[in-house]
Design a protein around this motif. Structure first.
Motif, short mmCIF file in Angstrom:
data_model
loop_
_atom_site.label_atom_id
_atom_site.label_comp_id
_atom_site.label_asym_id
_atom_site.label_seq_id
_atom_site.Cartn_x
_atom_site.Cartn_y
_atom_site.Cartn_z
N LYS A 146 32.05 40.54 44.31
CA LYS A 146 31.20 39.70 43.46
C LYS A 146 31.38 38.25 43.88
CE LYS A 146 29.02 40.84 40.58
NZ LYS A 146 27.61 41.39 40.65
N HIS A 148 29.89 33.91 43.56
CA HIS A 148 29.27 32.87 42.73
C HIS A 148 28.85 31.75 43.68
CE1 HIS A 148 29.46 30.86 38.52
NE2 HIS A 148 28.47 30.37 39.24
N GLU A 215 23.61 37.49 40.88
CA GLU A 215 24.38 38.72 40.70
C GLU A 215 24.05 39.79 41.74
OE1 GLU A 215 26.95 39.18 38.92
OE2 GLU A 215 26.88 37.55 37.45
N ASN A 218 26.22 40.34 46.50
CA ASN A 218 27.49 41.07 46.51
C ASN A 218 27.85 41.38 47.96
OD1 ASN A 218 27.58 41.11 43.62
ND2 ASN A 218 26.00 42.71 43.70
#
Ligand code: MN
Ligand code: MN
Length: 487
Positions: A146, A148, A215, A218
Motif C-alpha cells: 500500500k 501514499h 488506493e 499498490n
C-alpha cells in the motif's frame, strides 16, 4: 515610374538600419542558446550535463542527495559547521546536513557576513509514492504494498513503468538500514498495474484525476509463496526475504521511510542529445547547479558570504522540521554570523537578513508546443533560451506569491547582462490556468531580497521530466556569477 521605384528603394534602405537599431535598442529578445554558444562552451555544457545526469541517477531521494552532496562538500574542503570552531575566518568552508534530508553549506566572505548573505536555495525532495505504515499484504496470490503519494502527481502516469524502492528503516535494536532495490542492472524492479484496455470502458469515462486513484496504487512485490502450506504464505515469503536481506520486520516498516521512484538512470533525449530526461529534475536540476556553484567558487575569497540551502518537503508545502519554512535554515545563518563575529546579536542578525540577497532556484514550465494553450507565449519560458527568471509565482490573483522588487530583479538581470549570461523571463502558465509556488516566500518572509530563477522543464512532476542541456549549464554559470559577483 523608374524614378519613383528607386526612391522607394532608397527609403527602404534608410529605414532598415533605423528599424534594426530601434529593435536592438528598445525591444527584448531571448535568443536560442545554440546561437550564442561557441564550440568550446558547448563541449563544457555537455560535459556538465553528463556530471549532472550521473549525480541525479545516484541521488534520487532527499536523503541520497544530502549524503552524496555532503561527500562532495567534504572532498572540496568543507567541514561540518559544529566542528569548525568558535571563530570562522574569511574563506572558511562549512556545511551542515539537516536530519539527513536537507543540507546547508557556506563559504565565509571577506566581509565576515557584514554585507549580508548571497544565498542559492533549491529543494531536493521530488514527487513520489511512499509506503504506508502497514504496507505489505497478499491478495489473489500476489503480494502488494500500500502506498501514499507525495506531492502533486498525475497518478496514471506512474502505472505500468519500472519502479524502484529507496529508503531507510530502523530495526528493533535501533540501527538504521538503507534500502535500495531496482537501480542496478541485476536488481528486480516493482510496478503499479493498470487496467487492461479491453475492460476499461468504464474507467475511460472517468476524469483523469480519477482514472487511477490513490488506493489503486499498490506496488507489486511478489507472487512466490513459502513452501509450507497455510494462511499468509505469499506475504510471509516477502517478509522473510526482507528480514534476510535487511533484518526488517513488519513492525519496523511502520516507521520506515520507503520511497517509490522511477527505476533507472537519467538519459539523453533527442537524436542530437540536446535534452535530458530524468525523474525528479524538479528540483534537482536547480539543486545540482546550486551545489556546484558553491563547490566551484574560486579559491579567492568571495566578497560576501555565499550560502547554498537545499531544503526538503517543498512538494508538500515546506512545513515540518526539514522544510524551508522551518527555523533551522535561519539558525544556520545565525550560527554563521555568530561564529564570524565571535558574538551573537539578534538585532544585527535581523538587519543582516534584510541586507541578504537570494535566488530561489526552482524549475518553471517551459512552453510545450503540444500543450501550448496553458501558456502565454509572450511571457512563457522556452526550452533552450536560458535560465528562466520569474518575477512572481503563485496562483490566481498572485496569491501565495513573493514578488521580487523591480530594484532587486533589475539588479540581478543587469549583473547577468554585464557578464554575458543569457536569461529569459518566465511565468508558471497563463493567469488562472493553475499556478504554484516555491521556497521563495519563506526567505522573503525573513526580510531577504529573493528572486525565483531556474531551469524550464517539460512534463514537470511526471516520472520523466525533460530539461535542455544548455539551460542547465547557463543556469549553473548564472548561479556562480551571483555568488561571486552580486554586489
Ligand atoms: Mn520545485
Ligand atoms: Mn514541484
Amino acid at each position: 515610374m523608374a524614378e519613383k521605384k528607386s526612391n522607394a528603394k532608397d527609403k527602404k534602405k534608410k529605414d532598415q538600419p533605423k528599424l534594426k537599431t530601434l529593435q536592438e535598442k528598445l525591444t527584448v529578445k531571448y535568443p536560442n542558446l545554440f546561437d550564442l554558444t561557441d564550440a568550446a562552451t558547448l563541449k563544457q555544457a555537455y560535459a556538465y550535463a553528463d556530471q549532472y545526469k550521473q549525480f541525479i541517477s545516484a541521488a534520487k531521494t532527499e536523503r541520497e542527495f544530502t549524503a552524496l552532496a555532503s561527500q562532495r562538500l567534504e572532498a572540496s574542503g568543507f567541514t561540518p559547521l559544529q566542528a569548525a570552531g568558535a571563530r570562522l575566518k574569511p574563506g572558511d568552508r562549512v556545511y551542515q546536513p539537516l536530519r539527513g534530508k536537507a543540507l546547508m553549506a557556506a563559504v565565509v566572505g571577506q566581509d565576515l557576513c557584514a554585507g549580508g548573505f548571497r544565498v542559492l536555495g533549491a529543494h531536493i525532495d521530488s514527487p513520489r509514492f511512499d509506503s504506508k505504515p502497514t504496507p505489505i499484504y497478499e491478495d489473489s496470490d500476489l503480494v502488494l504494498m500500500k502506498t501514499h503519494y507525495y506531492g502533486g502527481v498525475k497518478k496514471y502516469q506512474w502505472t505500468t513503468i519500472p519502479l524502484a524502492l529507496h529508503g531507510i528503516a530502523v530495526t528493533q535494536d535501533g540501527s538504521a538500514v538503507t534500502v535500495c532495490i531496482g537501480e542496478s542492472e541485476s536488481d528486480p524492479v516493482f510496478t503499479f498495474s493498470d487496467l487492461l484496455i479491453h475492460l476499461s470502458r468504464e474507467q475511460l469515462q472517468k476524469s483523469a484525476a480519477q482514472v487511477v486513484t490513490g488506493e489503486e496504487c499498490n506496488l507489486i512485490l511478489g507472487s512466490r509463496p513459502l513452501a509450507d502450506k497455510g494462511d499468509g504464505r505469499f506475504k510471509l515469503q516477502v517478509l522473510a526475504l526482507l528480514f534476510d536481506r535487511y533484518g526488517l520486520t513488519e513492525e519496523d516498516l511502520v516507521s520506515a521511510e520507503l520511497e517509490i521512484v522511477p527505476a533507472g538512470a537519467a538519459r539523453d533525449v533527442g537524436i542530437d542529445r540536446s535534452l535530458i530526461g530524468a525523474y525528479g529534475q524538479d528540483d534537482r536540476v536547480c539543486a545540482y547547479p546550486s551545489l556546484t556553484a558553491l563547490l566551484d567558487l574560486p579559491q579567492a575569497v568571495p566578497a560576501h558570504t555565499c550560502v547554498t540551502l537545499l531544503s526538503d518537503k517543498e512538494e508538500v508545502g515546506s512545513d515540518g522540521n526539514t522544510g524551508a519554512a522551518a527555523r533551522p535554515y535561519e539558525t544556520f545563518l545565525m550560527d554563521l554570523l555568530a561564529r564570524s563575529r565571535g558574538s551573537y546579536d539578534e538585532l544585527a542578525f535581523r538587519h543582516l537578513l534584510e541586507d541578504s540577497c537570494m535566488l530561489s532556484s526552482d524549475v518553471t514550465n517551459g512552453l510545450d508546443p503540444s500543450f501550448a494553450s496553458v501558456s502565454d507565449p509572450r511571457n512563457s519560458a522556452y526550452l533552450g533560451r536560458g535560465m528562466a527568471v520569474c518575477k512572481v509565482t503563485g496562483s490566481g490573483g498572485k496569491a501565495g506569491a513573493s514578488e521580487a522588487s523591480t530594484e532587486y530583479m533589475g539588479a540581478v538581470c543587469r549583473m547577468l547582462k554585464a557578464h554575458h549570461l543569457p536569461w529569459q523571463s518566465g511565468e508558471l502558465g497563463k493567469v488562472d490556468a493553475g499556478g504554484g509556488g516555491t521556497i521563495c516566500k519563506y526567505f522573503a518572509n525573513l526580510g531577504m531580497q529573493v528572486l525565483d530563477c531556474g531551469v524550464p522543464v517539460l512534463s514537470m512532476h511526471s516520472p520523466f521530466e525533460i530539461s535542455h542541456k544548455l539551460d542547465v549549464y547557463y543556469t549553473y554559470l548564472a548561479y556562480r556569477c551571483f555568488l561571486e559577483k552580486f554586489a
